[in-house]
Design a protein around this motif. Sequence first.
Motif, short mmCIF file in Angstrom:
data_model
loop_
_atom_site.label_atom_id
_atom_site.label_comp_id
_atom_site.label_asym_id
_atom_site.label_seq_id
_atom_site.Cartn_x
_atom_site.Cartn_y
_atom_site.Cartn_z
N ASP A 59 0.82 -1.21 0.00
CA ASP A 59 0.00 0.00 0.00
C ASP A 59 0.85 1.27 0.00
N SER A 144 1.37 5.49 -7.37
CA SER A 144 0.28 4.74 -6.75
C SER A 144 0.88 3.62 -5.90
N ASN A 147 -1.44 -2.49 -4.45
CA ASN A 147 -2.84 -2.87 -4.22
C ASN A 147 -3.80 -1.97 -4.98
N ALA A 148 -3.49 -0.67 -5.04
CA ALA A 148 -4.38 0.25 -5.75
C ALA A 148 -4.40 -0.06 -7.24
N ASN A 150 -3.76 -3.04 -8.65
CA ASN A 150 -4.38 -4.34 -8.88
C ASN A 150 -5.89 -4.33 -8.65
N THR A 151 -6.34 -3.56 -7.67
CA THR A 151 -7.77 -3.55 -7.34
C THR A 151 -8.52 -2.38 -7.98
N ARG A 152 -7.79 -1.46 -8.62
CA ARG A 152 -8.40 -0.28 -9.24
C ARG A 152 -9.13 0.57 -8.21
N GLN A 153 -8.58 0.63 -7.02
CA GLN A 153 -9.15 1.44 -5.96
C GLN A 153 -8.15 2.51 -5.52
N LYS A 154 -8.60 3.38 -4.63
CA LYS A 154 -7.73 4.44 -4.14
C LYS A 154 -6.66 3.87 -3.21
N ARG A 156 -4.66 3.31 0.03
CA ARG A 156 -4.98 3.34 1.46
C ARG A 156 -3.86 4.08 2.20
#
Length: 255
Positions: A59, A144, A147-148, A150-154, A156
Motif C-alpha cells: 500500500d 500509486s 494494491n491500488a 491491482n484492485t483499481r481502488q484508491k 490506502r
Amino acid sequence: FAPEDFFMYLKNPSDHPIAMGFWLFSALVVLFDIVVVAERFCIYLCPYARVQSVLYDNDTLNPIYDEKRGGALYDNQGRLFPLPPKKRSTENECVNCLHCVQVCPTHIDIRKGLQLECINCLECVDACTITMAKYNRPSLIQWSSTNAINTRQKVRLVRLKTIAYMGVIAVVIALLAITSFKKERMLLDINRNSDLYELRSSGYVDNDYVFLFHNTDNKDHEFYFNILGQKDIHIKKPLNPIAIKAGQKIKAVVI
C-alpha cells in the motif's frame, strides 16, 4: 571557536595540519563522489534504498508500472521476455519506447517492479505520461501502490503502519521540542593566544588564553573566574566579573 577564526587558520595551514587534512579529505571525497561514483551512490551507498525495503508494503506510494494495461515485460525470475508487449498482444498498451528507462537517473527499468535503486524521482512517470498522451491514454506508470493498481481502488493512506510511523515522528518531534527549551545559558570557547608562554624572573609562568563568552540566555549575566583545588595557579586578569547582556558575545584575554 568563532567563525572569523577559521579564516585565520587558512592563513597558516601548516600550523593546523589536522584541520587542513580533514577539509582536504572531505573535498576529495565529494569530488570523487561527483566525478566517479555519480549515480552509483544511489545504488550501493545510499541508506534510503535499504530503509525503503523495510518500510514499504503493497500500500506504499511509489512509481509503479501497470502490467494489466501495459503488459508484462519480465517473467517471475526477472528475465526479459524476447518480444515486447505489443507484439505479444495487441491489447497491451506499452509501446516499448524505453523513455522511462532513458530518463531514469539510476538506469533501472521501472517496468520490472519496485527496485532498491529507485529514488522516487518520478521522471519515468513524466516520460510515460508524455508518450501515452499521444495515444490519448493515461500514463502506464503512476504514483500509486501495488494494491491500488491491482484492485483499481484508491491508495490506502491511513492504515496501521502509517499511524505507527506518525506516532513515532510525533514522539521524536515532542522530544526535540522539550530538549530545545533546556539549552545552556552560556557557551564558552577557549583558545590559546598566538603568543607563547612567558617565564617570569620569579619563576612563575604566564599563559595567555582567549575566552569567547556567549550568553545564550534571555537575561543578562555576570561571569567570573575561580580556580579550585590548585594553589599554584592564579588568575592575574581579569579580576572583576564579566557582565554580558542577553545574546551577546564577548572576547576576553585571561592571564
